[in-house]
Design a protein around this motif. Sequence first.
Motif, PDB file in Angstrom:
ATOM      1  N   LEU A   1      -7.772  -4.735  -0.674  1.00 47.59           N
ATOM      2  CA  LEU A   1      -6.688  -5.726  -0.723  1.00 47.59           C
ATOM      3  C   LEU A   1      -6.218  -6.093   0.675  1.00 47.59           C
ATOM      4  CD1 LEU A   1      -4.374  -4.638  -3.680  1.00 47.59           C
ATOM      5  CD2 LEU A   1      -6.207  -6.303  -3.654  1.00 47.59           C
TER       6      LEU A   1
ATOM      7  N   PHE B   1      -4.590 -11.348 -13.486  1.00 47.19           N
ATOM      8  CA  PHE B   1      -5.506 -10.450 -12.796  1.00 47.19           C
ATOM      9  C   PHE B   1      -6.916 -11.020 -12.754  1.00 47.19           C
ATOM     10  CE2 PHE B   1      -2.182  -7.752 -14.679  1.00 47.19           C
ATOM     11  CZ  PHE B   1      -1.618  -7.282 -13.502  1.00 47.19           C
TER      12      PHE B   1
ATOM     13  N   THR C   1      -9.694   0.383  -3.413  1.00 48.65           N
ATOM     14  CA  THR C   1      -9.237  -0.931  -3.875  1.00 48.65           C
ATOM     15  C   THR C   1      -8.054  -1.402  -3.042  1.00 48.65           C
ATOM     16  OG1 THR C   1     -10.012  -0.450  -6.101  1.00 48.65           O
ATOM     17  CG2 THR C   1      -8.407  -2.228  -5.872  1.00 48.65           C
TER      18      THR C   1
ATOM     19  N   VAL D   1      -1.675  -8.569  -8.353  1.00 49.33           N
ATOM     20  CA  VAL D   1      -2.696  -7.602  -7.954  1.00 49.33           C
ATOM     21  C   VAL D   1      -2.088  -6.547  -7.030  1.00 49.33           C
ATOM     22  CG1 VAL D   1      -4.852  -7.320  -6.653  1.00 49.33           C
ATOM     23  CG2 VAL D   1      -4.610  -9.195  -8.288  1.00 49.33           C
TER      24      VAL D   1
ATOM     25  N   SER E   1      -9.086   3.977  -6.432  1.00 55.99           N
ATOM     26  CA  SER E   1      -7.794   3.311  -6.268  1.00 55.99           C
ATOM     27  C   SER E   1      -7.467   3.068  -4.803  1.00 55.99           C
ATOM     28  CB  SER E   1      -6.689   4.155  -6.916  1.00 55.99           C
ATOM     29  OG  SER E   1      -6.955   4.339  -8.281  1.00 55.99           O
TER      30      SER E   1
ATOM     31  N   VAL F   1      -6.572 -12.116  -4.165  1.00 61.16           N
ATOM     32  CA  VAL F   1      -5.434 -11.191  -4.078  1.00 61.16           C
ATOM     33  C   VAL F   1      -4.142 -11.976  -4.265  1.00 61.16           C
ATOM     34  CG1 VAL F   1      -4.248  -9.520  -2.632  1.00 61.16           C
ATOM     35  CG2 VAL F   1      -6.735  -9.731  -2.464  1.00 61.16           C
TER      36      VAL F   1
ATOM     37  N   ARG G   1       0.051  -4.189  -9.194  1.00 62.74           N
ATOM     38  CA  ARG G   1      -0.778  -3.339 -10.058  1.00 62.74           C
ATOM     39  C   ARG G   1      -1.499  -2.276  -9.264  1.00 62.74           C
ATOM     40  NH1 ARG G   1      -1.152  -0.564 -14.397  1.00 62.74           N
ATOM     41  NH2 ARG G   1      -3.281   0.116 -14.704  1.00 62.74           N
ATOM     42  N   VAL G   2      -2.126  -2.649  -8.169  1.00 63.67           N
ATOM     43  CA  VAL G   2      -2.887  -1.676  -7.381  1.00 63.67           C
ATOM     44  C   VAL G   2      -1.952  -0.632  -6.774  1.00 63.67           C
ATOM     45  CG1 VAL G   2      -4.371  -1.388  -5.348  1.00 63.67           C
ATOM     46  CG2 VAL G   2      -4.835  -3.202  -6.998  1.00 63.67           C
TER      47      VAL G   2
ATOM     48  N   GLU H   1     -12.652  -3.172 -11.932  1.00 60.17           N
ATOM     49  CA  GLU H   1     -12.224  -1.950 -11.236  1.00 60.17           C
ATOM     50  C   GLU H   1     -11.349  -1.112 -12.141  1.00 60.17           C
ATOM     51  OE1 GLU H   1      -9.200   0.376  -8.965  1.00 60.17           O
ATOM     52  OE2 GLU H   1      -8.861  -1.404 -10.184  1.00 60.17           O
ATOM     53  N   GLN H   2     -10.439  -1.761 -12.856  1.00 54.84           N
ATOM     54  CA  GLN H   2      -9.556  -1.047 -13.773  1.00 54.84           C
ATOM     55  C   GLN H   2     -10.357  -0.428 -14.917  1.00 54.84           C
ATOM     56  OE1 GLN H   2      -5.644  -0.822 -13.738  1.00 54.84           O
ATOM     57  NE2 GLN H   2      -6.832  -0.490 -11.891  1.00 54.84           N
TER      58      GLN H   2
ATOM     59  N   TRP I   1     -12.542  -9.221 -10.915  1.00 55.93           N
ATOM     60  CA  TRP I   1     -12.930  -8.057 -10.130  1.00 55.93           C
ATOM     61  C   TRP I   1     -11.951  -6.901 -10.340  1.00 55.93           C
ATOM     62  CZ3 TRP I   1      -9.905  -5.640  -6.580  1.00 55.93           C
ATOM     63  CH2 TRP I   1      -8.810  -6.356  -6.066  1.00 55.93           C
ATOM     64  N   LEU I   2     -10.652  -7.219 -10.483  1.00 60.04           N
ATOM     65  CA  LEU I   2      -9.664  -6.157 -10.702  1.00 60.04           C
ATOM     66  C   LEU I   2      -9.816  -5.578 -12.107  1.00 60.04           C
ATOM     67  CD1 LEU I   2      -7.254  -4.571  -9.496  1.00 60.04           C
ATOM     68  CD2 LEU I   2      -5.794  -6.162 -10.737  1.00 60.04           C
TER      69      LEU I   2
END
Length: 147
Positions: free
Chosen positions: A46, A113, A42, A60, A39, A56, A63-64, A120-121, A116-117
């Motif tokens: 960003l 989203f 990530t 995003v 996290s 981005v 959320r991040v 990652e999620q 890539w996100l």
Amino acid sequence: MNARSPRPAAVPAEALRDPRSRKALHGMKLLVGGYLAISVLTLAALFVLRGDATVVNDAVWVRVSIVVASALLSFAFAVRAARGSRGAYRRLRIVSAVMVVAIAVIVAVPGPFPLWLKLEQGVCGLALLGVLVVANGSHLRALFAAE
């Protein structure tokens, strides 16, 4: 007058030293630590990629930021649970379950989203799913059961 219920006593130290307890609690801390590391990395990515609106966007960022906050809380809960805190153990179970559901929705539903996100999620979701499996195992549930 504000009557508060008494706090449940911490898990006895000798129970925490049991090899099964140590292994389970250590595994939970590793999984949550991995979730936190991913996290934070990530979030750092960003900042580096903030000029590219296709990679981005505002959704995003939001959320991040939420994920980093939940990862920090989860790590604090995991550390306190490993020291015997029943409340921290309960909170870790709740936060992990909520985040797994939220991640499943993010990954499954089309929306703002980028791929890539979602990937990652998905990795974060797998780590938290591992936390849920360990935390909801019979040994830890029995260990942290209220007296």
